[in-house]
Scaffold this motif. Structure first.
Motif, PDB file in Angstrom:
ATOM      1  N   LYS A 144       0.777  -1.438   0.065  1.00  0.00           N
ATOM      2  CA  LYS A 144       0.521   0.234  -0.013  1.00  0.00           C
ATOM      3  C   LYS A 144       0.806   1.348   0.026  1.00  0.00           C
ATOM      4  O   LYS A 144       0.516   2.076  -0.825  1.00  0.00           O
ATOM      5  CB  LYS A 144      -0.805  -0.065   1.488  1.00  0.00           C
ATOM      6  CG  LYS A 144      -2.135   1.064   1.243  1.00  0.00           C
ATOM      7  CD  LYS A 144      -2.253   1.761   2.838  1.00  0.00           C
ATOM      8  CE  LYS A 144      -1.174   2.327   3.945  1.00  0.00           C
ATOM      9  NZ  LYS A 144      -1.726   2.335   5.097  1.00  0.00           N
ATOM     10  N   SER A 178      -6.849  -1.825  -2.915  1.00  0.00           N
ATOM     11  CA  SER A 178      -7.382  -2.063  -1.321  1.00  0.00           C
ATOM     12  C   SER A 178      -8.060  -0.901  -2.196  1.00  0.00           C
ATOM     13  O   SER A 178      -7.920   0.052  -2.143  1.00  0.00           O
ATOM     14  CB  SER A 178      -6.625  -2.250  -0.501  1.00  0.00           C
ATOM     15  OG  SER A 178      -5.830  -1.164  -0.738  1.00  0.00           O
ATOM     16  N   ASP A 227      -7.410   1.947   0.543  1.00  0.00           N
ATOM     17  CA  ASP A 227      -6.732   2.759   0.774  1.00  0.00           C
ATOM     18  C   ASP A 227      -6.142   3.439  -0.626  1.00  0.00           C
ATOM     19  O   ASP A 227      -6.490   4.506  -0.850  1.00  0.00           O
ATOM     20  CB  ASP A 227      -5.451   2.843   1.453  1.00  0.00           C
ATOM     21  CG  ASP A 227      -6.447   2.891   3.376  1.00  0.00           C
ATOM     22  OD1 ASP A 227      -7.517   2.594   3.575  1.00  0.00           O
ATOM     23  OD2 ASP A 227      -5.241   3.147   3.587  1.00  0.00           O
ATOM     24  N   THR A 228      -6.074   2.189  -1.984  1.00  0.00           N
ATOM     25  CA  THR A 228      -5.111   2.523  -3.197  1.00  0.00           C
ATOM     26  C   THR A 228      -6.656   3.097  -3.952  1.00  0.00           C
ATOM     27  O   THR A 228      -5.935   3.794  -4.574  1.00  0.00           O
ATOM     28  CB  THR A 228      -4.186   1.448  -3.794  1.00  0.00           C
ATOM     29  OG1 THR A 228      -5.221   0.276  -3.731  1.00  0.00           O
ATOM     30  CG2 THR A 228      -3.182   1.261  -2.845  1.00  0.00           C
ATOM     31  N   ASP A 262       3.251  -6.685  -0.041  1.00  0.00           N
ATOM     32  CA  ASP A 262       3.358  -5.100   1.153  1.00  0.00           C
ATOM     33  C   ASP A 262       3.910  -6.598   2.390  1.00  0.00           C
ATOM     34  O   ASP A 262       2.979  -7.239   2.962  1.00  0.00           O
ATOM     35  CB  ASP A 262       1.854  -5.294   1.447  1.00  0.00           C
ATOM     36  CG  ASP A 262       2.173  -3.938   2.590  1.00  0.00           C
ATOM     37  OD1 ASP A 262       2.180  -4.586   3.528  1.00  0.00           O
ATOM     38  OD2 ASP A 262       1.397  -2.838   2.646  1.00  0.00           O
ATOM     39  N   ASN A 287       1.671  -7.010   5.474  1.00  0.00           N
ATOM     40  CA  ASN A 287       0.784  -7.547   5.164  1.00  0.00           C
ATOM     41  C   ASN A 287       1.531  -9.097   5.218  1.00  0.00           C
ATOM     42  O   ASN A 287       0.718  -9.347   5.298  1.00  0.00           O
ATOM     43  CB  ASN A 287       0.161  -7.069   4.121  1.00  0.00           C
ATOM     44  CG  ASN A 287      -1.113  -6.049   4.173  1.00  0.00           C
ATOM     45  OD1 ASN A 287      -1.122  -6.064   5.526  1.00  0.00           O
ATOM     46  ND2 ASN A 287      -1.964  -4.887   3.380  1.00  0.00           N
ATOM     47  N   LYS A 311      -8.747  -2.547   3.608  1.00  0.00           N
ATOM     48  CA  LYS A 311      -8.264  -1.387   3.477  1.00  0.00           C
ATOM     49  C   LYS A 311      -6.775  -2.073   3.022  1.00  0.00           C
ATOM     50  O   LYS A 311      -6.699  -0.333   1.811  1.00  0.00           O
ATOM     51  CB  LYS A 311      -8.636  -0.984   4.789  1.00  0.00           C
ATOM     52  CG  LYS A 311      -7.279   0.154   4.952  1.00  0.00           C
ATOM     53  CD  LYS A 311      -7.375   0.644   7.195  1.00  0.00           C
ATOM     54  CE  LYS A 311      -5.817   1.987   6.961  1.00  0.00           C
ATOM     55  NZ  LYS A 311      -6.654   3.819   6.245  1.00  0.00           N
ATOM     56  N   THR A 312      -6.199  -2.830   3.474  1.00  0.00           N
ATOM     57  CA  THR A 312      -4.714  -2.704   2.417  1.00  0.00           C
ATOM     58  C   THR A 312      -4.667  -3.772   2.268  1.00  0.00           C
ATOM     59  O   THR A 312      -3.736  -4.303   1.930  1.00  0.00           O
ATOM     60  CB  THR A 312      -3.592  -2.952   3.541  1.00  0.00           C
ATOM     61  OG1 THR A 312      -3.677  -3.755   4.779  1.00  0.00           O
ATOM     62  CG2 THR A 312      -3.912  -1.045   4.223  1.00  0.00           C
TER      63      THR A 312
END
Length: 441
Positions: free
Chosen positions: A30, A55, A57-58, A254, A257, A423-424
């Motif tokens: 992310k 995701s 956020d992106t 990530d 993650n 979210k991510t």
């Protein structure tokens, strides 16, 4: 603190019946994806992002840039797959309304971009976003010549009155609550008329690896950046004005993650391979190799990726996490299952993240029978026999994955609103159950 009453769905966290043995393909970073989107949008020519993270956020970042006139085309390119985004820079313009959700990168990285737009750009987001600190960016942009209306709150919602350009120059900022204040100003700095000189004046600076990531990515697109590490003044970063190049960038997995999957190997005494783990990276998650090894595992970085193996024992740890605060929830979850106490230090700033992570971890682990106490700058964790129960997430993706880690060793853990992991980390439940296999391990 209370969980969001609107999110009442419960996910039974899978309980491991044996040692895991799995290969887990972790989606893209992310942090890298959102920085790359900003730099590509500010470039003087088109660029490519390969394996970007898709995701919440992106996608919020991409939609925000589109609202300001940037072209972002998905599913084009030589391989014709949805894993490639082409970014077509354009004249930034308003009026536009930006939904930041609860994404720190979106709410902090884009006001400087909006100051370069021609027109009004309004920023709003989730209720929690109103509580997250933003004054470091707002005040700095005003010093650099921007017009911003926030009714004196220093938080969202706010409106940036873009003038098509920004003077830039020297500015002081207290980034003690978030290193993103520094990164936000550096990312847009090459487009300011005078560039930017950011001087951090706070007592502490958390998550320094994320600033190094910003600097590395700026340099990769042709920006000239002077840093403390390159012989400059302590706590001062200078970006020279100039055009940014369009690049063809492949986004790393990530590594933060990857944490719950590596933790699964540690907790179950198994092994997990994460393909494409970079040999050199500025991602804070790379420190997991050191931390989880100290807690009882071992790792080997090969041409295929990182193989992490648990020993069957989990040891407590005394560790300063000031540079890698985002790893705290997962480390706390593992520490709650260890054979000796742990002290996690240097993370007072986590009280201002997606939720107050220190209070949330203390409450949720203790309600499962744990013994966690908050300190001034972290947590002290004394392992206890845990039992099942509801693990609330407070709309925080890393709380959800922390609960899943505990659920591997403790039967009957139910994660409230596991969907917040989108979210991510899209499809986390499927990745998790896939790692465990149909028989639970």
């Amino acid at each position: 603190m209370t969980a969001n009453p609107a999110d009442t769905s419960l996910w039974p966290a899978p309980h491991a019946t044996g040692a895991v043995d799995a290969t887990v393909h972790v989606p893209g970073s992310k942090s890298v994806t959102n920085r790359a989107l900003v730099l590509s949008a500010l470039a003087s020519e088109p660029g490519w992002l390969r394996r970007p993270l898709r995701s919440r956020d992106t996608l919020l970042m991409a939609d925000a840039l589109r609202a300001m006139g940037v072209g972002i085309e998905e599913g084009v390119g030589p391989n014709g797959t949805g894993e490639t985004w082409r970014v077509l820079p354009a004249g930034l313009r308003g009026p536009a309304t930006i939904d930041v959700g609860n994404a720190g990168t979106v709410m902090r990285f884009l006001p400087p971009v909006a100051a370069l737009a021609d027109g009004e750009i309004h920023f709003d987001g989730d209720p929690r976003s109103y509580e997250r600190p933003l004054s470091g960016v707002i005040d700095a942009l005003r010093v650099l010549g921007a017009r911003i209306d926030d009714d004196g709150r220093g938080t969202l919602p706010l409106t940036v009155h873009g003038g098509g350009a920004l003077d830039g120059g020297p500015v002081e900022v207290d980034a003690s609550t978030s290193s993103q204040f520094v990164s936000a100003l550096l990312l847009s700095g090459p487009r300011f008329n005078q560039g930017v000189e950011v001087r951090h004046i706070g007592a502490t600076l958390p998550s320094l690896p994320h600033i190094r990531m910003t600097v590395d990515m700026l340099r990769s697109v042709g920006a000239q950046v002077d840093t403390p590490e390159s012989g400059g003044e302590p706590n001062v970063w200078r970006v020279t004005p100039g055009a940014l190049l369009g690049r063809d960038l492949t986004v790393e997995p990530d590594l933060s993650n990857a944490q719950p999957f590596l933790a699964a190997a540690l907790v179950t005494g198994g092994k997990v391979l994460v393909p494409d783990w970079p040999t050199r990276t500025t991602q804070p998650g790379d420190r997991l190799r050191e931390i989880f090894t100290e807690m009882g595992g071992s790792c080997q970085l090969t041409e295929y990726g990182l193989q992490f193996t648990g020993s069957g024992a989990i040891h407590g740890i005394d560790v300063d996490l000031s540079d890698v605060g985002e790893l705290t929830p997962g480390i706390a979850a593992v520490a709650a299952l260890a054979d000796s106490p742990s002290t996690l230090r240097g993370v007072a700033h986590l009280r201002l993240h997606e939720t107050d992570r220190l209070a949330a971890l203390t409450k949720e682990i203790n309600e499962l029978g744990g013994d966690v106490t908050e300190t001034a700058d972290g947590l002290h964790i004394r392992p206890r026999a845990l039992h099942g129960g509801i693990f609330h997430t407070y709309e925080d993706h890393r709380m959800a994955t922390a609960g899943a880690i505990i659920g591997l060793a403790v039967e009957g853990v139910q994660i409230e609103n596991v969907a917040t992991t989108a979210k991510t980390l899209p499809d986390f439940p499927d990745l998790w159950t896939g790692m465990l296999g149909s028989d639970g391990a």
